[in-house]
Design an enzyme around this catalytic site. Sequence first.
Site, mmCIF file in Angstrom:
data_model
loop_
_atom_site.group_PDB
_atom_site.id
_atom_site.type_symbol
_atom_site.label_atom_id
_atom_site.label_comp_id
_atom_site.label_asym_id
_atom_site.label_seq_id
_atom_site.Cartn_x
_atom_site.Cartn_y
_atom_site.Cartn_z
ATOM 1 N N ARG A 153 3.765 7.589 21.029
ATOM 2 C CA ARG A 153 4.286 9.307 21.188
ATOM 3 C C ARG A 153 5.541 8.803 20.938
ATOM 4 O O ARG A 153 6.314 8.282 21.810
ATOM 5 C CB ARG A 153 3.337 9.551 21.504
ATOM 6 C CG ARG A 153 4.099 11.161 21.507
ATOM 7 C CD ARG A 153 2.870 12.251 20.437
ATOM 8 N NE ARG A 153 1.488 11.646 21.222
ATOM 9 C CZ ARG A 153 0.592 11.997 19.672
ATOM 10 N NH1 ARG A 153 0.485 12.802 18.666
ATOM 11 N NH2 ARG A 153 -0.410 12.200 20.295
ATOM 12 N N GLN A 159 3.780 7.867 16.345
ATOM 13 C CA GLN A 159 3.175 9.362 16.286
ATOM 14 C C GLN A 159 4.373 10.441 16.891
ATOM 15 O O GLN A 159 4.306 10.613 18.209
ATOM 16 C CB GLN A 159 1.651 8.929 16.809
ATOM 17 C CG GLN A 159 1.013 7.914 16.288
ATOM 18 C CD GLN A 159 -0.489 7.889 16.841
ATOM 19 O OE1 GLN A 159 -0.832 6.378 17.161
ATOM 20 N NE2 GLN A 159 -1.321 8.831 17.062
ATOM 21 N N HIS A 190 3.382 10.605 11.149
ATOM 22 C CA HIS A 190 3.133 9.277 11.894
ATOM 23 C C HIS A 190 3.378 8.153 10.737
ATOM 24 O O HIS A 190 3.272 8.442 9.664
ATOM 25 C CB HIS A 190 1.599 9.372 12.410
ATOM 26 C CG HIS A 190 1.211 10.038 13.440
ATOM 27 N ND1 HIS A 190 2.249 10.886 13.841
ATOM 28 C CD2 HIS A 190 -0.045 10.040 13.587
ATOM 29 C CE1 HIS A 190 0.996 12.176 14.665
ATOM 30 N NE2 HIS A 190 -0.812 11.760 14.447
ATOM 31 N N ASN A 227 0.113 13.606 9.734
ATOM 32 C CA ASN A 227 -0.766 13.706 10.528
ATOM 33 C C ASN A 227 -1.278 15.307 10.765
ATOM 34 O O ASN A 227 -2.600 14.917 10.782
ATOM 35 C CB ASN A 227 0.108 13.854 12.084
ATOM 36 C CG ASN A 227 0.539 14.044 12.617
ATOM 37 O OD1 ASN A 227 2.521 14.638 12.171
ATOM 38 N ND2 ASN A 227 0.570 14.674 13.429
ATOM 39 N N ARG A 283 -17.037 11.384 16.322
ATOM 40 C CA ARG A 283 -17.051 10.265 14.974
ATOM 41 C C ARG A 283 -17.825 8.657 14.749
ATOM 42 O O ARG A 283 -18.055 7.644 13.747
ATOM 43 C CB ARG A 283 -15.589 9.798 14.925
ATOM 44 C CG ARG A 283 -14.587 10.770 14.613
ATOM 45 C CD ARG A 283 -12.719 10.257 15.134
ATOM 46 N NE ARG A 283 -12.173 11.591 14.718
ATOM 47 C CZ ARG A 283 -11.527 11.536 15.247
ATOM 48 N NH1 ARG A 283 -10.697 10.837 16.114
ATOM 49 N NH2 ARG A 283 -10.729 12.570 15.274
ATOM 50 N N THR A 300 -6.576 29.029 15.117
ATOM 51 C CA THR A 300 -5.166 29.656 16.012
ATOM 52 C C THR A 300 -4.369 28.026 16.293
ATOM 53 O O THR A 300 -3.657 28.445 17.056
ATOM 54 C CB THR A 300 -5.708 30.450 17.445
ATOM 55 O OG1 THR A 300 -6.109 29.555 18.627
ATOM 56 C CG2 THR A 300 -5.390 31.849 16.628
ATOM 57 N N GLY A 301 -5.164 27.083 16.322
ATOM 58 C CA GLY A 301 -4.082 25.695 16.788
ATOM 59 C C GLY A 301 -3.364 25.265 15.387
ATOM 60 O O GLY A 301 -3.674 25.624 14.202
ATOM 61 N N VAL A 316 -3.717 22.400 13.441
ATOM 62 C CA VAL A 316 -4.623 21.710 12.856
ATOM 63 C C VAL A 316 -5.331 22.826 12.132
ATOM 64 O O VAL A 316 -5.251 23.199 10.611
ATOM 65 C CB VAL A 316 -5.457 20.403 13.284
ATOM 66 C CG1 VAL A 316 -6.015 20.782 11.973
ATOM 67 C CG2 VAL A 316 -4.479 19.755 14.024
ATOM 68 N N SER A 325 2.798 16.685 17.099
ATOM 69 C CA SER A 325 2.171 17.667 16.401
ATOM 70 C C SER A 325 0.982 16.825 17.011
ATOM 71 O O SER A 325 -0.203 18.262 16.951
ATOM 72 C CB SER A 325 2.911 18.329 15.220
ATOM 73 O OG SER A 325 2.543 17.056 14.479
ATOM 74 N N CYS A 378 -5.960 11.060 12.591
ATOM 75 C CA CYS A 378 -4.997 10.880 12.372
ATOM 76 C C CYS A 378 -3.755 9.943 11.698
ATOM 77 O O CYS A 378 -4.560 9.061 10.099
ATOM 78 C CB CYS A 378 -4.053 11.845 12.223
ATOM 79 S SG CYS A 378 -3.615 11.371 14.729
#
Length: 339
Positions: free
Chosen positions: A238, A159, A245, A318, A101, A13-14, A16, A162, A132
């Site tokens: 931001r 950036q 971005h 992004n 990561r 639902t997000g 991304v 979103s 991103c």
Amino acid sequence: MSRLFNVAVAGATGAVGNQMITCLDERDFPVKEITFLASSRSAGKKLKFRGDQVVVQEMTEDSFEGIDIALFSAGGSTSERFAPFAARAGCVVIDNSSAWRMDPDVPLIVPEVNPHAIARYTNKGIIANPNCSTIQMVVPLAPIHRKAGIKRIVVSTYQAVSGTGKKAIDELFNQTRAMINFLDYKTEVYPHRIAFNCLPHIDVFLDNGYTKEEMKMVHETRKILEDDTIGVTATTVRVPVFFGHSESVNIETHKKMTPAEVKELMEKSPGIKLVDNPSENVYPLAINAAGIDDTLVGRIREDESIENGINMWIAADNIRKGAATNAVQIAELLAKDYL
Ligand code: A2P
């Protein structure tokens, strides 16, 4: 008939997650059955996939039985908690958060740059999708590194909101609307107003004075390019842009490359569109990068202050290449070569 896969989108639902669903469809990923997972807040909601209405389920430790590939974009702590359960159930996790990561057992993949590293997914059953800003930077820098060896990178980012998620998109929209109507506005997602402003603050501040986002660019770049000798320093900002971005990137190389050589290299490297005709006002723009998967590169010019220096301006979507597209590209390689 080639194999079809049971795929889950965790965080469906997000911002991304939604794009992941679109990318799976757009890129004709061989899906047998799709599962949408989110928090209990969204359980029961319906999302569309290839003409079907699919009910969103609450993600639990038991959500991954029978799933082959899970695309995660539900935040770091959620991923830290649930990805190991998914992997134990035999599903391969492709995780968009920063949780895994830098784990030495987890490959960190940009398909145009280090696809060979996917093979190491068997260590933990998890593959990490980079940050991103790192993804869009290493796509053009990897071919330059192969050719001339990169000694040092100085990057400043611009950036889009979103990248913070749906609530931040709403915050920029609501603040902008309030301000142009001379109304009061609320500041809930960011520590300061984002409308008509720039915030040199992405993620939390660390003891060394950098933000976590800035240090992600340092560490992830070295891991993806498989070279710990590269010096990287970043300032991440931001800006009041919804999607896309942009980055100002300065590199110092071991061997000299002229701007013409860099442009030629960009033209033949995968995932890149050279957009570089300043006399016609043609250069990479966030608004042109939004909605496409290519990384736009332009303003390529010599850094005249050093011997072997190049400056460039990079823009990419992004949410697509910086997150969802990259994750689905990884899933494609996994499905084709490993599962
Ligand atoms: P939900 O919509 O139910 O809150 P964004 O980054 O755009 O804010 O999206 C975050 C995504 O991660 C959403 O799909 C959100 O679901 C999901 N999410 C957040 N916390 C959890 C959790 N504890 N368990 C499962 N999904 C979560």
